[in-house]
Design a protein around this motif. Structure first.
Motif, PDB file in Angstrom:
ATOM      1  N   GLU A 142      77.443   3.402  25.558  1.00  0.00           N
ATOM      2  CA  GLU A 142      77.504   3.165  23.859  1.00  0.00           C
ATOM      3  C   GLU A 142      78.562   4.197  23.441  1.00  0.00           C
ATOM      4  OE1 GLU A 142      73.985   3.414  21.553  1.00  0.00           O
ATOM      5  OE2 GLU A 142      73.095   1.687  22.401  1.00  0.00           O
ATOM      6  N   ILE A 143      79.853   3.405  23.174  1.00  0.00           N
ATOM      7  CA  ILE A 143      80.766   4.479  22.946  1.00  0.00           C
ATOM      8  C   ILE A 143      80.637   4.666  21.371  1.00  0.00           C
ATOM      9  CG2 ILE A 143      83.484   4.543  22.540  1.00  0.00           C
ATOM     10  CD1 ILE A 143      82.735   4.026  25.292  1.00  0.00           C
ATOM     11  N   LYS A 144      80.349   3.732  20.600  1.00  0.00           N
ATOM     12  CA  LYS A 144      80.114   4.045  19.256  1.00  0.00           C
ATOM     13  C   LYS A 144      79.237   2.893  18.613  1.00  0.00           C
ATOM     14  CE  LYS A 144      83.404   4.342  15.414  1.00  0.00           C
ATOM     15  NZ  LYS A 144      84.894   4.193  15.108  1.00  0.00           N
ATOM     16  N   THR A 145      78.268   3.190  17.783  1.00  0.00           N
ATOM     17  CA  THR A 145      77.219   2.373  17.103  1.00  0.00           C
ATOM     18  C   THR A 145      77.319   2.821  15.612  1.00  0.00           C
ATOM     19  OG1 THR A 145      75.503   3.831  17.608  1.00  0.00           O
ATOM     20  CG2 THR A 145      75.611   1.853  19.017  1.00  0.00           C
ATOM     21  N   GLY A 146      77.998   2.086  14.888  1.00  0.00           N
ATOM     22  CA  GLY A 146      78.155   2.747  13.422  1.00  0.00           C
ATOM     23  C   GLY A 146      77.505   1.621  12.734  1.00  0.00           C
ATOM     24  N   VAL A 147      77.166   2.017  11.389  1.00  0.00           N
ATOM     25  CA  VAL A 147      76.710   1.125  10.240  1.00  0.00           C
ATOM     26  C   VAL A 147      77.594   1.189   8.947  1.00  0.00           C
ATOM     27  CG1 VAL A 147      74.323   1.054  11.267  1.00  0.00           C
ATOM     28  CG2 VAL A 147      74.883   2.832   9.607  1.00  0.00           C
ATOM     29  N   ALA A 148      78.402   2.186   9.268  1.00  0.00           N
ATOM     30  CA  ALA A 148      79.000   2.497   7.717  1.00  0.00           C
ATOM     31  C   ALA A 148      80.255   1.342   7.568  1.00  0.00           C
ATOM     32  CB  ALA A 148      79.436   4.038   7.513  1.00  0.00           C
ATOM     33  N   LEU A 149      80.378   0.920   6.579  1.00  0.00           N
ATOM     34  CA  LEU A 149      81.538   0.093   6.224  1.00  0.00           C
ATOM     35  C   LEU A 149      82.869   0.793   5.839  1.00  0.00           C
ATOM     36  CD1 LEU A 149      79.874  -2.913   3.805  1.00  0.00           C
ATOM     37  CD2 LEU A 149      80.392  -3.025   6.368  1.00  0.00           C
ATOM     38  N   PRO A 150      83.989   0.387   6.215  1.00  0.00           N
ATOM     39  CA  PRO A 150      85.073   1.416   6.289  1.00  0.00           C
ATOM     40  C   PRO A 150      85.729   1.340   4.812  1.00  0.00           C
ATOM     41  CG  PRO A 150      85.598  -0.807   7.216  1.00  0.00           C
ATOM     42  CD  PRO A 150      84.235  -0.634   7.007  1.00  0.00           C
TER      43      PRO A 150
ATOM     44  N   VAL B  47      65.947  13.018  17.883  1.00  0.00           N
ATOM     45  CA  VAL B  47      65.785  11.729  17.874  1.00  0.00           C
ATOM     46  C   VAL B  47      66.015  10.765  16.641  1.00  0.00           C
ATOM     47  CG1 VAL B  47      63.372  10.313  18.213  1.00  0.00           C
ATOM     48  CG2 VAL B  47      63.579  12.231  19.550  1.00  0.00           C
ATOM     49  N   ILE B  48      65.711  11.401  15.556  1.00  0.00           N
ATOM     50  CA  ILE B  48      66.507  10.685  14.347  1.00  0.00           C
ATOM     51  C   ILE B  48      67.587  11.457  14.167  1.00  0.00           C
ATOM     52  CG2 ILE B  48      66.272  10.711  11.905  1.00  0.00           C
ATOM     53  CD1 ILE B  48      63.111  10.865  12.135  1.00  0.00           C
ATOM     54  N   GLU B  49      68.691  10.479  14.366  1.00  0.00           N
ATOM     55  CA  GLU B  49      69.922  11.107  14.284  1.00  0.00           C
ATOM     56  C   GLU B  49      70.829  11.264  12.946  1.00  0.00           C
ATOM     57  OE1 GLU B  49      71.910   7.832  16.588  1.00  0.00           O
ATOM     58  OE2 GLU B  49      71.991   9.210  18.375  1.00  0.00           O
ATOM     59  N   GLY B  50      69.801  10.281  11.998  1.00  0.00           N
ATOM     60  CA  GLY B  50      70.364  10.355  10.490  1.00  0.00           C
ATOM     61  C   GLY B  50      69.758   9.491   9.910  1.00  0.00           C
ATOM     62  N   TYR B  51      70.179   9.217   8.577  1.00  0.00           N
ATOM     63  CA  TYR B  51      69.779   8.272   7.852  1.00  0.00           C
ATOM     64  C   TYR B  51      71.019   7.603   6.963  1.00  0.00           C
ATOM     65  CZ  TYR B  51      65.232  10.819   7.942  1.00  0.00           C
ATOM     66  OH  TYR B  51      64.223  11.483   8.687  1.00  0.00           O
ATOM     67  N   ALA B  52      70.985   6.332   6.810  1.00  0.00           N
ATOM     68  CA  ALA B  52      72.016   5.638   6.072  1.00  0.00           C
ATOM     69  C   ALA B  52      71.573   4.490   5.315  1.00  0.00           C
ATOM     70  CB  ALA B  52      72.917   4.920   7.299  1.00  0.00           C
ATOM     71  N   ALA B  53      72.247   4.339   4.167  1.00  0.00           N
ATOM     72  CA  ALA B  53      72.013   3.258   3.433  1.00  0.00           C
ATOM     73  C   ALA B  53      72.719   1.962   4.138  1.00  0.00           C
ATOM     74  CB  ALA B  53      72.885   3.285   1.995  1.00  0.00           C
ATOM     75  N   LEU B  54      72.015   0.878   4.086  1.00  0.00           N
ATOM     76  CA  LEU B  54      72.561  -0.563   4.522  1.00  0.00           C
ATOM     77  C   LEU B  54      73.239  -1.254   3.595  1.00  0.00           C
ATOM     78  CD1 LEU B  54      69.758  -1.103   6.770  1.00  0.00           C
ATOM     79  CD2 LEU B  54      71.479   0.057   7.434  1.00  0.00           C
ATOM     80  N   VAL B  55      74.551  -1.433   3.559  1.00  0.00           N
ATOM     81  CA  VAL B  55      75.112  -2.103   2.523  1.00  0.00           C
ATOM     82  C   VAL B  55      75.435  -3.504   2.887  1.00  0.00           C
ATOM     83  CG1 VAL B  55      77.398  -1.776   1.254  1.00  0.00           C
ATOM     84  CG2 VAL B  55      76.407   0.061   1.900  1.00  0.00           C
ATOM     85  N   ALA B  56      75.332  -4.381   1.989  1.00  0.00           N
ATOM     86  CA  ALA B  56      75.740  -5.830   2.076  1.00  0.00           C
ATOM     87  C   ALA B  56      77.025  -6.007   2.223  1.00  0.00           C
ATOM     88  CB  ALA B  56      75.107  -6.460   0.811  1.00  0.00           C
ATOM     89  N   ARG B  57      77.521  -6.557   3.414  1.00  0.00           N
ATOM     90  CA  ARG B  57      78.938  -6.537   4.060  1.00  0.00           C
ATOM     91  C   ARG B  57      79.719  -7.285   3.033  1.00  0.00           C
ATOM     92  NH1 ARG B  57      81.975 -10.025   6.544  1.00  0.00           N
ATOM     93  NH2 ARG B  57      80.077 -11.030   6.986  1.00  0.00           N
ATOM     94  N   LEU B  94      83.188  -0.680  14.054  1.00  0.00           N
ATOM     95  CA  LEU B  94      81.714  -0.485  13.794  1.00  0.00           C
ATOM     96  C   LEU B  94      81.245   0.108  14.879  1.00  0.00           C
ATOM     97  CD1 LEU B  94      82.165  -0.882  10.760  1.00  0.00           C
ATOM     98  CD2 LEU B  94      80.253  -2.187  10.708  1.00  0.00           C
ATOM     99  N   GLU B  95      81.375  -0.844  15.762  1.00  0.00           N
ATOM    100  CA  GLU B  95      80.663  -0.642  17.460  1.00  0.00           C
ATOM    101  C   GLU B  95      81.695  -0.752  18.436  1.00  0.00           C
ATOM    102  OE1 GLU B  95      77.824  -3.982  17.295  1.00  0.00           O
ATOM    103  OE2 GLU B  95      76.450  -2.808  15.960  1.00  0.00           O
ATOM    104  N   CYS B  96      81.407  -0.135  19.547  1.00  0.00           N
ATOM    105  CA  CYS B  96      82.132  -0.384  20.870  1.00  0.00           C
ATOM    106  C   CYS B  96      81.218  -0.145  21.905  1.00  0.00           C
ATOM    107  CB  CYS B  96      83.479   0.611  20.855  1.00  0.00           C
ATOM    108  SG  CYS B  96      84.272   0.677  22.249  1.00  0.00           S
ATOM    109  N   PHE B  97      81.275  -0.808  23.035  1.00  0.00           N
ATOM    110  CA  PHE B  97      80.288  -0.615  23.996  1.00  0.00           C
ATOM    111  C   PHE B  97      81.174  -0.918  25.163  1.00  0.00           C
ATOM    112  CE2 PHE B  97      77.684  -2.542  20.794  1.00  0.00           C
ATOM    113  CZ  PHE B  97      76.821  -1.622  20.286  1.00  0.00           C
ATOM    114  N   ALA B  98      80.952  -0.229  26.294  1.00  0.00           N
ATOM    115  CA  ALA B  98      81.400  -0.292  27.603  1.00  0.00           C
ATOM    116  C   ALA B  98      80.477  -1.444  28.148  1.00  0.00           C
ATOM    117  CB  ALA B  98      81.797   1.052  28.474  1.00  0.00           C
TER     118      ALA B  98
END
Lengths: 151, 151
Positions: A142-150, B47-57, B94-98
């Motif tokens: 997992e290079i990046k797993t984000g949830v924040a819109l830019p 284990v908890i990396e943080g908290y985030a508001a989930l925004v309607a794209r 937002l995401e990148c996976f190898a």
DNA sequence: TCCGTTTTGGAATATTCTACCGAATTATCC
DNA sequence: GGATAATTCGGTAGAATATTCCAAAACGGA
């Protein structure tokens, strides 16, 4: 509908969903009450869908994840709806997108180990009616797993 | 390391990242102080990396998103590191996976519109050194976008 | 300009967080 | 098994925070 000041709030709450209203008010530059009202409005209008703790996947015991490319045999509403309904129910499927390109759907699946993944395929995915093809791309890193819109 | 009671907490905080400690303590069935200590421990151990508001794209003004399959020309550390470093910087990604499979990387990109996406490709993606191939799969519909691990 | 509407800031109150306590439970060693 | 040490527990109190209310300011339209 979403003003500039709202975007600041959203941007901040995406980075820290548990920021106190005071911190928030200060960083976006307004009074606590004004800030609080805006946040509430964003929640009630559905712009803020909710809040979530972000959990470290591996530390939490989910060693395996994969991206699946899924194609359906036919695209009748009947099959599509059935597929969507089933996918929505399975909590291992964190994401599912209908896309252009070779595959109809892209899924991201997270499980505890390879055994669980095999089981997922055999007992769930391969039993969905109307599936033409499933290609598994195991996630190596997992290079990046984000949830924040830019914003 | 992550006990059963911790999983309950994590499960709940994934669903509602702003649940008060009192709610949390009640739903998982422990005292507020014990619950609070566990949450803190989970935060401090990472284990908890943080908290985030989930925004309607869409409501937030991001109409366009896509999944990219990217292959590199060569897999020298030099090229891989450069690619990873650049991808990390771009907030549209937002995401990148190898991954295993035809493509080396799967990316999910979110932008305001198609113009912005074109710009993203021209000014960013196609200028990364060592890229062999980029295939765009436009997201037609978000069936599911979850962040909660399936405890 | 005037009036109606919306948004603002500040204060009051209700709720919640956080640290600390002694008691209870569990683990360790002999 | 029994004594002791280490952890974990629940309850409590003071500090911090959220939430409501009200009057004043800012805004918009005729």
């Amino acid at each position: 509908m979403v003003e500039e000041q709202d975007e600041k709030i959203l941007s901040e709450l995406q980075k820290d969903g548990r920021a106190t209203n005071q911190q928030l008010a200060e960083t976006v530059g307004m009074s606590t009450s004004a800030c609080w009202r805006r946040v509430r409005a964003l929640e009630e209008s559905g712009v803020i869908e909710g809040y979530a703790a972000l959990v470290a996947r591996e530390q939490a015991g989910f060693a395996t994840s994969a991206i699946l490319h899924v194609s359906l045999e036919r695209h009748d509403v009947k099959f599509v709806d059935e597929f969507v309904a089933r996918v929505m129910k399975r909590r291992e499927v964190l994401e599912c997108f209908a896309t252009t390109g070779d595959a109809d759907y892209h899924l991201r699946v997270v499980v505890r180990d390879m055994d669980a993944y095999n089981k997922f395929l055999d007992e769930f995915m391969f039993r969905i009616p109307g599936i033409r093809h499933v290609r598994t791309n195991v996630i190596l890193k997992e290079i990046k797993t984000g949830v924040a819109l830019p914003f």
